[in-house]
Design a protein around this motif. Structure first.
Motif, PDB file in Angstrom:
ATOM      1  N   GLY A 165      -3.650   4.080   2.186  1.00 39.10           N
ATOM      2  CA  GLY A 165      -4.244   3.118   3.113  1.00 39.10           C
ATOM      3  C   GLY A 165      -3.637   1.752   2.923  1.00 39.10           C
ATOM      4  O   GLY A 165      -3.080   1.171   3.856  1.00 39.10           O
ATOM      5  N   HIS A 166      -3.721   1.234   1.705  1.00 44.21           N
ATOM      6  CA  HIS A 166      -3.044  -0.030   1.407  1.00 44.21           C
ATOM      7  C   HIS A 166      -1.539   0.170   1.501  1.00 44.21           C
ATOM      8  O   HIS A 166      -0.813  -0.725   1.936  1.00 44.21           O
ATOM      9  CB  HIS A 166      -3.442  -0.504   0.013  1.00 44.21           C
ATOM     10  N   CYS A 167      -1.083   1.328   1.070  1.00 42.50           N
ATOM     11  CA  CYS A 167       0.327   1.692   1.176  1.00 42.50           C
ATOM     12  C   CYS A 167       0.400   3.219   1.247  1.00 42.50           C
ATOM     13  O   CYS A 167      -0.623   3.888   1.362  1.00 42.50           O
ATOM     14  CB  CYS A 167       1.140   1.129   0.016  1.00 42.50           C
ATOM     15  N   PHE A 168       1.590   3.776   1.200  1.00 38.22           N
ATOM     16  CA  PHE A 168       1.778   5.203   1.438  1.00 38.22           C
ATOM     17  C   PHE A 168       0.925   6.087   0.530  1.00 38.22           C
ATOM     18  O   PHE A 168       0.257   6.995   0.980  1.00 38.22           O
ATOM     19  CB  PHE A 168       3.254   5.576   1.256  1.00 38.22           C
ATOM     20  N   GLU A 169       0.989   5.836  -0.786  1.00 40.58           N
ATOM     21  CA  GLU A 169       0.307   6.722  -1.733  1.00 40.58           C
ATOM     22  C   GLU A 169      -0.284   5.933  -2.894  1.00 40.58           C
ATOM     23  O   GLU A 169      -0.060   6.261  -4.062  1.00 40.58           O
ATOM     24  CB  GLU A 169       1.264   7.809  -2.247  1.00 40.58           C
ATOM     25  N   ILE A 201      -8.864 -10.246   5.873  1.00 42.53           N
ATOM     26  CA  ILE A 201      -7.964  -9.226   6.402  1.00 42.53           C
ATOM     27  C   ILE A 201      -6.857  -8.998   5.369  1.00 42.53           C
ATOM     28  O   ILE A 201      -5.739  -9.486   5.509  1.00 42.53           O
ATOM     29  CB  ILE A 201      -7.367  -9.640   7.759  1.00 42.53           C
ATOM     30  N   PRO A 202      -7.171  -8.271   4.281  1.00 45.17           N
ATOM     31  CA  PRO A 202      -6.140  -7.996   3.267  1.00 45.17           C
ATOM     32  C   PRO A 202      -5.085  -7.059   3.826  1.00 45.17           C
ATOM     33  O   PRO A 202      -5.331  -6.312   4.788  1.00 45.17           O
ATOM     34  CB  PRO A 202      -6.932  -7.340   2.134  1.00 45.17           C
ATOM     35  N   TYR A 203      -3.913  -7.076   3.210  1.00 42.82           N
ATOM     36  CA  TYR A 203      -2.822  -6.235   3.697  1.00 42.82           C
ATOM     37  C   TYR A 203      -3.192  -4.759   3.588  1.00 42.82           C
ATOM     38  O   TYR A 203      -3.608  -4.269   2.544  1.00 42.82           O
ATOM     39  CB  TYR A 203      -1.531  -6.492   2.908  1.00 42.82           C
ATOM     40  N   MET A 204      -3.042  -4.057   4.707  1.00 46.69           N
ATOM     41  CA  MET A 204      -3.237  -2.610   4.734  1.00 46.69           C
ATOM     42  C   MET A 204      -2.177  -1.998   5.629  1.00 46.69           C
ATOM     43  O   MET A 204      -1.974  -2.445   6.752  1.00 46.69           O
ATOM     44  CB  MET A 204      -4.629  -2.246   5.272  1.00 46.69           C
TER      45      MET A 204
END
Length: 320
Positions: A165-169, A201-204
């Motif tokens: 979600g935040h990044c790939f895995e 809105i944190p990075y996702m």
């Protein structure tokens, strides 16, 4: 020298935290009573060589105070973003330790240039080719997944929870004591109340996958401490923090739908409107990070057939 106990905090027997801008997890095990040295596992390594030196200095002071020998076995990276892997190169060269990471994060770790390229959507300008976005390359020695389990002679274990979600895995690390109590090193799979108050809105990379990962996290039992990568450690009850993360995602989704319902908008018009409504003053880095995140929301809403796109007069518009 200042009190080392304020720089490395024992949460559970064997589970520690080094508080920092990117919190560092530490697991210390003497797996055999005859072993000469304690085995140390790090969860993440900070952003820069300076962070790496700080981490090694704290560990050195800690074991000197105890009069014990130690050996850094492994850095376990929760994911491949620079503020989590930036100390890898320095630490591995100093200690000879291994690096473990999730499979889908390896490409970014081996070629950190991909991080800024992905966020920007093309060749990135120099403003985001900084130490925050571009670490020294690291090649993981071992791939970790939810199928893996590291067991120690006292009955404690290290296991993993995939939280994309935040990044790939993005992968959380779970340390379980012999009595069943857990310390969960959540990486960027969970944001604290303090972080959300600063960055609503944190990075996702994929906000809706992030929501599904929260559902998985909520089902983990016996969590005594949850250690997010940024902000304060959370003790026992995660429900409020999980709900705040869900609320942040749902509110941003509804905000975008409401704005688009009032008339078609470009991505940059939506970015400005959302930032204004959240009293955000965007610098270069935040403009890129929040913009990238909002484009992910928009793509997902489009795939869900909640919004449509049109290209007109060489402009790309979202509409309902």
């Amino acid at each position: 020298m200042s009190d080392i106990s304020t720089k490395i905090i024992e949460l559970l027997p064997g589970a520690f935290l080094i508080p920092a801008p990117t919190n560092i997890g530490v697991i210390i095990k003497k797996d055999d009573k005859k072993a000469r040295a304690d085995k140390v596992y790090l969860i993440d390594s900070g952003t820069t060589e300076v962070d790496a030196e700080y981490i090694l200095g704290i560990l050195t002071d800690y074991f000197e105070d105890k009069g014990e020998e130690w050996k850094l076995e492994t850095i376990i990276n929760t994911h491949g973003h620079t503020d989590h892997i930036g100390g890898n190169d320095f630490i591995t060269k100093k200690t000879g330790c291994q690096v473990w990471a999730p499979l889908l994060e390896c490409a970014m770790m081996e070629n950190p240039y991909l991080q800024a390229t992905q966020i920007w959507g093309g060749i990135p300008p120099h403003e985001i080719q900084t130490s925050y976005f571009k670490a020294t390359p690291t090649k993981p020695d071992r791939i970790i997944s939810e199928a893996d389990k590291i067991s120690f002679s006292d009955g404690s274990t290290i296991t993993f929870l995939s939280m994309p979600g935040h990044c790939f895995e993005m992968t959380a690390v779970i340390y379980t004591c012999p009595d069943g109590k857990k310390a969960l090193y959540a990486g960027d799979g969970l944001f604290t109340r303090g972080e959300l108050s600063k960055y609503w809105i944190p990075y996702m990379q994929n906000p809706f996958e992030f929501m599904q990962s929260l559902d998985k996290l909520e089902k983990i039992e016996n969590i005594e401490y949850c250690i997010p990568s940024h902000g304060d450690c959370i003790s026992k009850n995660l429900t409020e923090t999980i709900e705040m993360n869900r609320l942040a995602i749902l509110e941003t989704k509804e905000m975008l739908l409401n704005l688009i319902s009032k008339g078609r908008k470009t991505s940059e018009e939506l970015l400005k409107a959302v930032a204004d409504m959240n009293d955000m003053k965007l610098g270069f880095g935040n403009f890129v990070l929040v913009g990238s995140t909002l484009r992910s929301y928009l793509a997902l809403l489009h795939d869900m057939k909640l919004i449509k796109v049109i290209i007109e007069n060489n402009q790309f518009f979202w509409y309902i």
